[in-house]
Design an enzyme around this catalytic site. Structure first.
Site, PDB file in Angstrom:
ATOM      1  N   GLU A 259       0.873  -1.179   0.000  1.00 55.51           N
ATOM      2  CA  GLU A 259       0.000   0.000   0.000  1.00 55.51           C
ATOM      3  C   GLU A 259       0.907   1.224   0.000  1.00 55.51           C
ATOM      4  O   GLU A 259       1.679   1.432   0.923  1.00 55.51           O
ATOM      5  CB  GLU A 259      -0.915   0.023   1.224  1.00 55.51           C
ATOM      6  CG  GLU A 259      -1.878   1.203   1.208  1.00 55.51           C
ATOM      7  CD  GLU A 259      -2.422   1.536   2.564  1.00 55.51           C
ATOM      8  OE1 GLU A 259      -2.441   2.731   2.920  1.00 55.51           O
ATOM      9  OE2 GLU A 259      -2.818   0.599   3.288  1.00 55.51           O
ATOM     10  N   CYS A 298      -3.666   7.680   4.594  1.00 54.77           N
ATOM     11  CA  CYS A 298      -3.447   7.302   3.197  1.00 54.77           C
ATOM     12  C   CYS A 298      -4.736   7.389   2.394  1.00 54.77           C
ATOM     13  O   CYS A 298      -4.700   7.449   1.169  1.00 54.77           O
ATOM     14  CB  CYS A 298      -2.850   5.907   3.117  1.00 54.77           C
ATOM     15  SG  CYS A 298      -3.696   4.678   4.111  1.00 54.77           S
TER      16      CYS A 298
END
Length: 518
Positions: A259, A298
């Site tokens: 990620e 994020c």
């Protein structure tokens, strides 16, 4: 000068301190040293071998339901120490209490969910993958796909923004799958992760080797990986590229989940004009995503796409709400937004703003407001900044540079196809959110964005009080995204177990397949 405490690592079933002086973890508001971490001198190959041999083997001797019971007990133990975690988050991450809860309570909720889902899997030790199919005209010889736990371990290299949730959203499905966990938290905020591991270890819940933690430098971690291990990384795209090219991953075909960076979008549909509920919902969500955890998520909104005719109204509405956000010391009851995690992160935000300056205008500058109960020369507090780019096509930097803090850019679009194209300029994102009241247009837009996003969050007036939030990662839904976002996939209910299992086909008679016990 008195040296602060050195947090020990837990490997090979025992607490071990590094042999170096360690790295100091600081209070991002006060600048004071809190604790130190160090992993110098650890025998990581032996630690990993112990985790596989003792931890994974012991976990895989249990059923899914038995492992789920362990997760439930872990959650109960963590809950009893909830206040201590809150204090550590305030001191080490600089978060206000509501932001600390996003991390800590998110971790507890995710653990509870996987405990419940795992209980429903019952006494099995492998998972059926579809139904058996015959391999000839007669059903005498068939193929049954199944998934079995991999015989390795799970290594987590985590980011600084979620020291609690970042561990347990990965560890819950990994432990439920039967894999021992080794976590390497980001150094800047490692204290909370280390304390949670310590509390679980002290409670004696998990088998020896099932949970390990390495704090400090990550040197040697990837070298210690072996076939059947899995690696999950959360962090920058640059570091992800280094990890992907590591010889251990190539030589041993180590399964990796990444990620990385993500320029997430919020898109206001053309029907959502000022004064409509959908317009107000977008404004509210943008402000929330810019300020929760000081924009250090994020999944936070980085680009705000609105019809060109409402660009000014959107800028005014968002700016008016941002003006009410007080930034400073999270210990002060009047502060709504705390600090970035470090002065280094503060400087990174400043550099990001400089990169965007040539392509944008400043629509709201919170830096004109004084910090509350914090010294701007010491504290890593950064007020929210709303940028704008009147020519969204030419503002290339806005589609390339992610400023990981309380910063977002307002972008006008001509029509819906133009808006969708702008969202896709992110080259793969974790999440996009849509705001409007036209179900057909929203459904069409959601499908158009699905290929370039891991999650599409659609907000209409009827779900105003029910939706879970653009940036909130729920264990029931996929977390991850293609392209720039890393190509990873986490959570999504029991889909998360796929990463920790090996799919295989057993070809045999129906009698033998029945004996598999699936």
């Amino acid at each position: 000068m008195t040296m602060t405490a050195l947090l020990p690592n837990f490997v090979c079933g025992r607490w071990q301190s590094g042999t170096g002086a360690g790295t100091a973890l600081l209070d991002p508001v006060l600048g004071t040293e809190l604790v130190r971490v160090d992993a110098t001198g650890l025998d990581l190959r032996s630690a990993f071998a112990f985790a596989r041999r003792a931890g994974s083997a012991a976990l895989q001797a249990l059923t899914y339901a038995e492992r789920a019971a362990l997760l439930a007990r872990v959650g109960q133990v963590l809950q009893t120490h909830r206040d201590a975690y809150d204090a550590i988050a305030t001191a080490n991450s600089g978060t206000v209490q509501s932001d600390s809860a996003v991390d800590i309570d998110g971790a507890l909720f995710t653990l509870g969910q996987y405990a419940r889902w795992g209980t429903a899997l019952g006494s099995a030790r492998a998972l059926r993958d579809g139904e058996a199919v015959k391999l000839g005209k007669e059903p005498l010889f068939q193929s049954q796909h199944l998934q079995v736990p991999r015989p390795g371990l799970a290594l987590f290299i985590n980011a600084f923004n979620f020291p609690a949730w970042g561990l347990w959203e990965k560890a819950a499905p990994a432990l439920l799958s039967g894999l021992a966990v080794v976590v390497k938290p980001a150094t800047a905020t490692a204290w909370l992760t280390q304390r949670m591991v310590q509390d679980v270890v002290d409670a004696g819940i998990l088998p020896a080797g099932a949970l390990s933690i390495v704090c400090g430098s990550s040197n040697g971690l990837l070298d210690a990986l072996a076939p059947f291990d899995v690696l999950s990384f959360t962090g920058s795209a640059d570091t992800a590229a280094v990890i992907r090219s590591h010889p251990s991953l190539a030589r041993h075909a180590v399964r990796a989940n990444i990620e990385a960076d993500s320029l997430n979008s919020a898109l206001l549909l053309p029907d959502a004009t000022p004064g409509t509920p959908a317009f107000d919902l977008l404004v509210r969500e943008v402000v929330r995503e810019m300020t929760v955890k000081s924009g250090q998520k994020c999944t936070a909104i980085r680009r705000i796409l609105v019809p060109a005719k409402v660009y000014g109204a959107a800028a005014e509405a968002i700016g008016a709400k941002l003006a009410k956000v007080s930034t400073g010391n999270p210990r002060n009851a009047g502060v709504r937004m705390g600090a970035l995690v470090s002065r280094a992160q503060f400087e990174a935000v400043q550099q990001g703003l400089a990169q965007l300056a040539h392509a944008t205008e400043v629509l709201h500058d919170g830096r004109t407001q004084a910090l509350v109960d914090a010294d701007p020369a010491v504290a890593a507090c950064h007020q929210p900044v709303l940028l704008g780019a009147r020519d969204a096509d030419m503002a290339q930097a806005v589609h390339d540079v992610e400023v990981f803090g309380p910063v977002a850019t307002l972008l006008p679009y001509r029509d819906l196809p133009h808006a969708l194209a702008l969202a896709q300029r992110g080259q793969g994102s974790l999440v996009a959110s849509l705001y409007g009241d036209d179900a057909a247009a929203l459904g069409s837009a959601a499908l158009a964005l699905a290929a370039s996003h891991g999650r599409v969050h659609v907000v209409t007036p009827e779900v105003a009080q029910a939706h879970t939030g653009h940036g909130n990662v729920m264990p029931q839904s996929l977390h991850g995204g293609p392209g720039r976002a890393g190509g990873g996939a986490e959570l999504g209910g029991l889909r998360a177990l796929d990463f920790y299992h090996q799919r295989a086909a057993v070809q045999a008679s129906p009698q033998v397949l029945a004996a598999l016990g699936l």
